[in-house]
Write a protein that holds these residues in place. Structure first.
Motif, PDB file in Angstrom:
ATOM      1  N   THR A  19       0.845  -1.182   0.000  1.00 40.44           N
ATOM      2  CA  THR A  19       0.000   0.000   0.000  1.00 40.44           C
ATOM      3  C   THR A  19       0.888   1.241   0.000  1.00 40.44           C
ATOM      4  O   THR A  19       2.101   1.165   0.146  1.00 40.44           O
ATOM      5  N   GLN A  20       0.269   2.384  -0.154  1.00 45.38           N
ATOM      6  CA  GLN A  20       1.024   3.635  -0.179  1.00 45.38           C
ATOM      7  C   GLN A  20       1.673   3.899   1.189  1.00 45.38           C
ATOM      8  O   GLN A  20       2.796   4.392   1.258  1.00 45.38           O
ATOM      9  N   LEU A  21       0.991   3.551   2.259  1.00 51.61           N
ATOM     10  CA  LEU A  21       1.547   3.724   3.598  1.00 51.61           C
ATOM     11  C   LEU A  21       2.777   2.839   3.788  1.00 51.61           C
ATOM     12  O   LEU A  21       3.804   3.289   4.303  1.00 51.61           O
ATOM     13  N   GLU A  22       2.686   1.585   3.375  1.00 48.74           N
ATOM     14  CA  GLU A  22       3.827   0.685   3.496  1.00 48.74           C
ATOM     15  C   GLU A  22       5.008   1.174   2.665  1.00 48.74           C
ATOM     16  O   GLU A  22       6.162   1.095   3.111  1.00 48.74           O
ATOM     17  N   GLU A  23       4.746   1.678   1.489  1.00 49.23           N
ATOM     18  CA  GLU A  23       5.830   2.211   0.664  1.00 49.23           C
ATOM     19  C   GLU A  23       6.462   3.431   1.314  1.00 49.23           C
ATOM     20  O   GLU A  23       7.681   3.601   1.302  1.00 49.23           O
ATOM     21  N   GLY A  24       5.643   4.285   1.917  1.00 49.35           N
ATOM     22  CA  GLY A  24       6.164   5.463   2.601  1.00 49.35           C
ATOM     23  C   GLY A  24       7.028   5.097   3.795  1.00 49.35           C
ATOM     24  O   GLY A  24       8.099   5.676   4.006  1.00 49.35           O
ATOM     25  N   VAL A  25       6.584   4.126   4.582  1.00 47.91           N
ATOM     26  CA  VAL A  25       7.356   3.679   5.741  1.00 47.91           C
ATOM     27  C   VAL A  25       8.657   3.035   5.284  1.00 47.91           C
ATOM     28  O   VAL A  25       9.725   3.261   5.870  1.00 47.91           O
ATOM     29  N   SER A  26       8.595   2.250   4.205  1.00 46.41           N
ATOM     30  CA  SER A  26       9.802   1.621   3.680  1.00 46.41           C
ATOM     31  C   SER A  26      10.800   2.670   3.205  1.00 46.41           C
ATOM     32  O   SER A  26      12.003   2.573   3.475  1.00 46.41           O
ATOM     33  N   HIS A  27      10.313   3.673   2.509  1.00 46.68           N
ATOM     34  CA  HIS A  27      11.203   4.750   2.047  1.00 46.68           C
ATOM     35  C   HIS A  27      11.812   5.500   3.229  1.00 46.68           C
ATOM     36  O   HIS A  27      13.009   5.808   3.230  1.00 46.68           O
ATOM     37  N   LEU A  28      10.999   5.783   4.248  1.00 44.88           N
ATOM     38  CA  LEU A  28      11.493   6.481   5.438  1.00 44.88           C
ATOM     39  C   LEU A  28      12.563   5.652   6.157  1.00 44.88           C
ATOM     40  O   LEU A  28      13.578   6.200   6.595  1.00 44.88           O
ATOM     41  N   ARG A  29      12.361   4.347   6.246  1.00 47.52           N
ATOM     42  CA  ARG A  29      13.348   3.486   6.884  1.00 47.52           C
ATOM     43  C   ARG A  29      14.666   3.483   6.117  1.00 47.52           C
ATOM     44  O   ARG A  29      15.739   3.506   6.709  1.00 47.52           O
ATOM     45  N   HIS A  30      14.583   3.460   4.786  1.00 50.67           N
ATOM     46  CA  HIS A  30      15.811   3.484   3.992  1.00 50.67           C
ATOM     47  C   HIS A  30      16.530   4.817   4.107  1.00 50.67           C
ATOM     48  O   HIS A  30      17.758   4.867   4.130  1.00 50.67           O
ATOM     49  N   VAL A  31      15.788   5.906   4.210  1.00 47.47           N
ATOM     50  CA  VAL A  31      16.408   7.226   4.347  1.00 47.47           C
ATOM     51  C   VAL A  31      17.055   7.370   5.717  1.00 47.47           C
ATOM     52  O   VAL A  31      18.146   7.929   5.855  1.00 47.47           O
ATOM     53  N   MET A  32      16.398   6.857   6.756  1.00 43.56           N
ATOM     54  CA  MET A  32      16.882   7.022   8.121  1.00 43.56           C
ATOM     55  C   MET A  32      17.917   5.978   8.531  1.00 43.56           C
ATOM     56  O   MET A  32      18.480   6.063   9.621  1.00 43.56           O
ATOM     57  N   GLU A  33      18.194   4.997   7.698  1.00 47.48           N
ATOM     58  CA  GLU A  33      19.103   3.922   8.067  1.00 47.48           C
ATOM     59  C   GLU A  33      20.496   4.394   8.469  1.00 47.48           C
ATOM     60  O   GLU A  33      21.030   3.921   9.478  1.00 47.48           O
ATOM     61  N   PRO A  34      21.144   5.341   7.769  1.00 40.42           N
ATOM     62  CA  PRO A  34      22.470   5.790   8.234  1.00 40.42           C
ATOM     63  C   PRO A  34      22.421   6.448   9.607  1.00 40.42           C
ATOM     64  O   PRO A  34      23.328   6.264  10.426  1.00 40.42           O
ATOM     65  N   TYR A  35      21.363   7.194   9.869  1.00 38.48           N
ATOM     66  CA  TYR A  35      21.246   7.876  11.162  1.00 38.48           C
ATOM     67  C   TYR A  35      21.016   6.889  12.294  1.00 38.48           C
ATOM     68  O   TYR A  35      21.571   7.031  13.381  1.00 38.48           O
ATOM     69  N   THR A  36      20.184   5.889  12.048  1.00 35.16           N
ATOM     70  CA  THR A  36      19.945   4.896  13.090  1.00 35.16           C
ATOM     71  C   THR A  36      21.201   4.075  13.355  1.00 35.16           C
ATOM     72  O   THR A  36      21.482   3.717  14.496  1.00 35.16           O
ATOM     73  N   ALA A  37      21.969   3.776  12.292  1.00 41.45           N
ATOM     74  CA  ALA A  37      23.233   3.047  12.490  1.00 41.45           C
ATOM     75  C   ALA A  37      24.198   3.893  13.314  1.00 41.45           C
ATOM     76  O   ALA A  37      24.880   3.382  14.212  1.00 41.45           O
ATOM     77  N   TRP A  38      24.247   5.187  13.027  1.00 43.17           N
ATOM     78  CA  TRP A  38      25.114   6.090  13.796  1.00 43.17           C
ATOM     79  C   TRP A  38      24.689   6.125  15.263  1.00 43.17           C
ATOM     80  O   TRP A  38      25.520   6.098  16.162  1.00 43.17           O
ATOM     81  N   CYS A  39      23.373   6.187  15.499  1.00 44.78           N
ATOM     82  CA  CYS A  39      22.872   6.201  16.880  1.00 44.78           C
ATOM     83  C   CYS A  39      23.201   4.896  17.597  1.00 44.78           C
ATOM     84  O   CYS A  39      23.513   4.906  18.791  1.00 44.78           O
ATOM     85  N   GLN A  40      23.133   3.768  16.905  1.00 46.44           N
ATOM     86  CA  GLN A  40      23.462   2.497  17.531  1.00 46.44           C
ATOM     87  C   GLN A  40      24.936   2.431  17.906  1.00 46.44           C
ATOM     88  O   GLN A  40      25.295   1.930  18.976  1.00 46.44           O
ATOM     89  N   VAL A  41      25.807   2.944  17.025  1.00 42.11           N
ATOM     90  CA  VAL A  41      27.237   2.969  17.333  1.00 42.11           C
ATOM     91  C   VAL A  41      27.486   3.885  18.520  1.00 42.11           C
ATOM     92  O   VAL A  41      28.231   3.550  19.451  1.00 42.11           O
ATOM     93  N   LEU A  42      26.840   5.055  18.522  1.00 40.37           N
ATOM     94  CA  LEU A  42      26.994   5.996  19.629  1.00 40.37           C
ATOM     95  C   LEU A  42      26.487   5.379  20.932  1.00 40.37           C
ATOM     96  O   LEU A  42      27.127   5.509  21.973  1.00 40.37           O
ATOM     97  N   ARG A  43      25.366   4.692  20.876  1.00 44.09           N
ATOM     98  CA  ARG A  43      24.815   4.030  22.053  1.00 44.09           C
ATOM     99  C   ARG A  43      25.776   2.965  22.574  1.00 44.09           C
ATOM    100  O   ARG A  43      25.976   2.817  23.782  1.00 44.09           O
ATOM    101  N   PHE A  44      26.401   2.221  21.665  1.00 44.04           N
ATOM    102  CA  PHE A  44      27.367   1.211  22.068  1.00 44.04           C
ATOM    103  C   PHE A  44      28.535   1.846  22.812  1.00 44.04           C
ATOM    104  O   PHE A  44      28.956   1.361  23.860  1.00 44.04           O
ATOM    105  N   TYR A  45      29.078   2.949  22.273  1.00 46.72           N
ATOM    106  CA  TYR A  45      30.205   3.609  22.925  1.00 46.72           C
ATOM    107  C   TYR A  45      29.818   4.178  24.286  1.00 46.72           C
ATOM    108  O   TYR A  45      30.567   4.077  25.255  1.00 46.72           O
TER     109      TYR A  45
END
Length: 143
Positions: A19-45
């Motif tokens: 659906t359009q909502l699922e596509e929007g959420v998927s796009h948002l997840r792909h856009v935010m993936e570098p930021y979430t990875a950075w936050c996970q690394v920061l959280r680990f440190y």
């Protein structure tokens, strides 16, 4: 008819279109993936630094809790949420009800620690009230 064989069923997997909502959420997840990875690394440190130095005892306790610790923690937290629900209206109620209910439920599970905290809090409250009385008395005598 054989007892051990079953006729082959013809099944076909059909994936539902997104659906359009699922596509929007998927796009948002792909856009935010570098930021979430950075936050996970920061959280680990941060957690490794905190757990290794100052909070090592607390981290060790949470990794190996005693039996029944998390259910007790859940009951105490639920008492705080009930206190927030009951404290509609004034800001004083929102401060007193949750802390009071959490304190009561914690004292049911940990009575010895509750007595020790009550003794220390009682002496501190007595000292503060005595200091306040002396301050008011000195102001009264000056005037």
């Amino acid at each position: 008819l054989s007892l051990y064989s079953s006729p082959a069923r013809e099944t076909k997997y059909v994936e539902n279109p997104q659906t359009q909502l699922e596509e929007g959420v998927s796009h948002l997840r792909h856009v935010m993936e570098p930021y979430t990875a950075w936050c996970q690394v920061l959280r680990f440190y941060i957690t490794s630094a905190l757990c290794s130095d100052f909070f090592s005892e607390g981290c060790e306790f949470l990794q190996n809790p005693p039996a029944g610790f998390y259910p007790r923690l859940g009951v105490i937290g639920f008492a705080g949420i009930v206190g927030l629900f009951l404290a509609r209206g004034s800001k004083v109620k929102k401060l007193v009800y949750p802390t009071g209910l959490m304190g009561i439920s914690a004292s049911m599970y940990y009575p010895q620690q509750a007595v020790a905290v009550a003794k220390v809090a009682g002496t501190q409250l007595y000292d503060w009230s005595l200091q306040g009385y002396i301050a008011v008395e000195s102001l009264w005598k000056d005037n």
